[in-house]
Every structure is written in C-alpha cells, then in structure tokens.
Enzyme design. Sequence first.
Site, PDB file in Angstrom:
ATOM      1  CG  ASN A  11      -1.737   1.240   1.389  1.00 60.73           C
ATOM      2  OD1 ASN A  11      -2.030   1.960   0.332  1.00 60.73           O
ATOM      3  ND2 ASN A  11      -2.386   1.551   2.425  1.00 60.73           N
ATOM      4  CE  LYS A  13      -0.007   3.728   4.761  1.00 57.01           C
ATOM      5  NZ  LYS A  13       0.080   3.993   6.248  1.00 57.01           N
ATOM      6  CG  HIS A  99      -5.672   1.810   4.958  1.00 61.78           C
ATOM      7  ND1 HIS A  99      -5.421   2.798   5.978  1.00 61.78           N
ATOM      8  CD2 HIS A  99      -4.814   1.091   5.002  1.00 61.78           C
ATOM      9  CE1 HIS A  99      -4.003   2.716   6.418  1.00 61.78           C
ATOM     10  NE2 HIS A  99      -3.789   1.453   5.728  1.00 61.78           N
ATOM     11  CD  GLU A 101      -3.091   5.528   6.515  1.00 63.09           C
ATOM     12  OE1 GLU A 101      -3.126   5.642   5.277  1.00 63.09           O
ATOM     13  OE2 GLU A 101      -2.071   5.311   7.305  1.00 63.09           O
ATOM     14  CD  GLU A 171      -3.354  -2.382   7.360  1.00 63.55           C
ATOM     15  OE1 GLU A 171      -2.294  -2.730   7.015  1.00 63.55           O
ATOM     16  OE2 GLU A 171      -3.970  -1.414   7.163  1.00 63.55           O
ATOM     17  N   GLY A 177       2.436   2.375  10.549  1.00 64.37           N
ATOM     18  CA  GLY A 177       3.579   3.621  10.481  1.00 64.37           C
ATOM     19  C   GLY A 177       4.253   3.816  11.646  1.00 64.37           C
ATOM     20  CB  SER A 216       5.425  -1.599  12.048  1.00 64.77           C
ATOM     21  OG  SER A 216       4.871  -0.251  12.145  1.00 64.77           O
TER      22      SER A 216
HETATM   23  C1  PEP Z   1      -0.551   0.330   5.965  1.00 67.82           C
HETATM   24  O1  PEP Z   1      -0.795   1.292   5.879  1.00 67.82           O
HETATM   25  O2  PEP Z   1      -1.536  -0.429   5.575  1.00 67.82           O
HETATM   26  C2  PEP Z   1       0.345  -0.074   6.795  1.00 67.82           C
HETATM   27  C3  PEP Z   1       0.703  -1.516   7.112  1.00 67.82           C
HETATM   28  O3  PEP Z   1       1.429   0.472   7.241  1.00 67.82           O
HETATM   29  P1  PEP Z   1       3.118   0.296   7.528  1.00 67.82           P
HETATM   30  O4  PEP Z   1       3.354  -1.093   7.169  1.00 67.82           O
HETATM   31  O5  PEP Z   1       3.931   1.509   7.311  1.00 67.82           O
HETATM   32  O6  PEP Z   1       2.917   0.312   9.238  1.00 67.82           O
END
Ligand code: PEP
Length: 256
Positions: A11, A13, A99, A101, A171, A177, A216
């Site tokens: 992803n 973003k 997601h 976000e 998630e 992040g 992460s």
């Molecule tokens: C994401 O935004 O779906 C995500 C898992 O981000 P990160 O791997 O940077 O934590």
Amino acid sequence: MKSRKALVAGNWKMNADIVSNEHLFTSLRSGLERTSMAHVEIVVCPPFPYLGQAIAWLSDTGVAVGAQNVSASPNGALTGEVSAAMIADLGCAWVIVGHSERRTLCGESDADVAAKVAAALGQGLNVIACVGESLAEREQGHTEAVLTRQVDAFAAAIAGPGGERLVVAYEPVWAIGTGRSASSEMAQDTHRFIRARLARHGAEAADKARILYGGSVKPSNASSLFSMPDIDGGLIGGASLVADDFLNICQAAAAA
Ligand code: PEP
C-alpha cells in the site's frame, strides 16, 4: 506449506511520482528475475494516477496492481470518486477497502466499507478489506468488540458470489506506520478470532479466506509473523516503497 497461497500487497498510500515509480518498478523487476516467487501472490497499490503506469511496467512480472479505494456507487454526480467498474476497466485486479486512514480521516463507516466490498466484488475485483482496533480500544479491552463490528459488517460476502476474492487485512491502528508491530502471537490470536467470525457465514469459505497482517511489517519481523497458522501474508505500507525490503518480505511469505 499452508493450504492458502500467501499474499503480499504493498500500500503505497499517497507516495509516488512518475520517476521514482520507474526506479521502484525497475528494482522490483530485477529482483523478481533473480528470485522465484512461485509461492506468493504479489500486489502493488499505488495512488490512482499511477495505476496505468504500474500496469504497463509490471504487466509481464506476475505482480498484480490494485487501487487504494473505490466508490460504492456505479456512476453519477460524485466528483472525485472512482467506481469499481473503472478500476477493473483499467486492468486492476485488486482494491483495498476500509483502510484505517480512510475510516478515521475520511469518516468511512462500517456500512460504507460493506457497500464498497459489495461493489468491488460485483465488478470481479479482488478485495482487501481492512479492520483493526485503535490503541485506546485495545487498552480498554475492546479489541474483540471492535473487530466483531467491523468484520461482521461485510463477512456475509465470503459466502456470496465472488466471496473467494475477499481477503481481510488485520491492521491494528497503533501498529500502522509507528514501527511498533503486534507480536506474532498476538496477531495470530486476533487472526484466529477474525477467521471464527467469518466462519459464522460458512466454515469452508472461512478456512479458504486469506487474512493478512498489516502494521510495521519489515524484513526483520515478516518470517515470524507469516509462520503463524492464520497469517496468510501481509499488507505492507512503508516497506513497500523500498524495493529490497518489499522483495524480502515477499520472499518471507513465499517461504512460510
Ligand atoms: C498500512 O498502511 O497499511 C501499513 C501497514 O503501513 P506500515 O506497514 O507502514 O505500518
């Protein structure tokens, strides 16, 4: 080897431009030529303006391309929105829905997410539907209640037409992040819980459904996470923008 084929989706973003994308695609291509990734399905999800570029650059690599969002509506006076039919028309096979976000920054509700899942499956797309609790929700002991609400909103779709194209991504919001990943055991417990929610709509469909972990994921923790019985791959944010990291994560999934 697990019965479900591993899946790793990147992803991106809102991070991309034409030139840096070319570098990333070139590195991914050469990495994929060096290493067999037969046991993992790989998807990249750049921002909308770059989907065509990704499809053109990756067409003969086996890497599929996905969008990061979709409208629940088929067409109409919806300025700025993009329909599932348009995404499929472009040649994308995948879309990410719900997601965290989008849930927090754009106010997407569980009902919105369910409608998007239905619209995307209806157009033949593969869907990655995201769920996950915030830090406050976990600390207050509400993780299972939150996941029940989020998963139940769309879970019936696994038993409906195209249900085999529905993937869930767990998630935890506090791990996205932040560099702070869930432990493999904690993630496994939650994945098992999510699979049990899906199983209420069909044990066989739930058993076949892939559940990804996101938050992460790095080359350093990918193998441990992917070795868990109910973790079928990852949704990768930051590390998907670094070709070597993303390829190493894909390799970890292929080996799990
Ligand atoms: C994401 O935004 O779906 C995500 C898992 O981000 P990160 O791997 O940077 O934590």
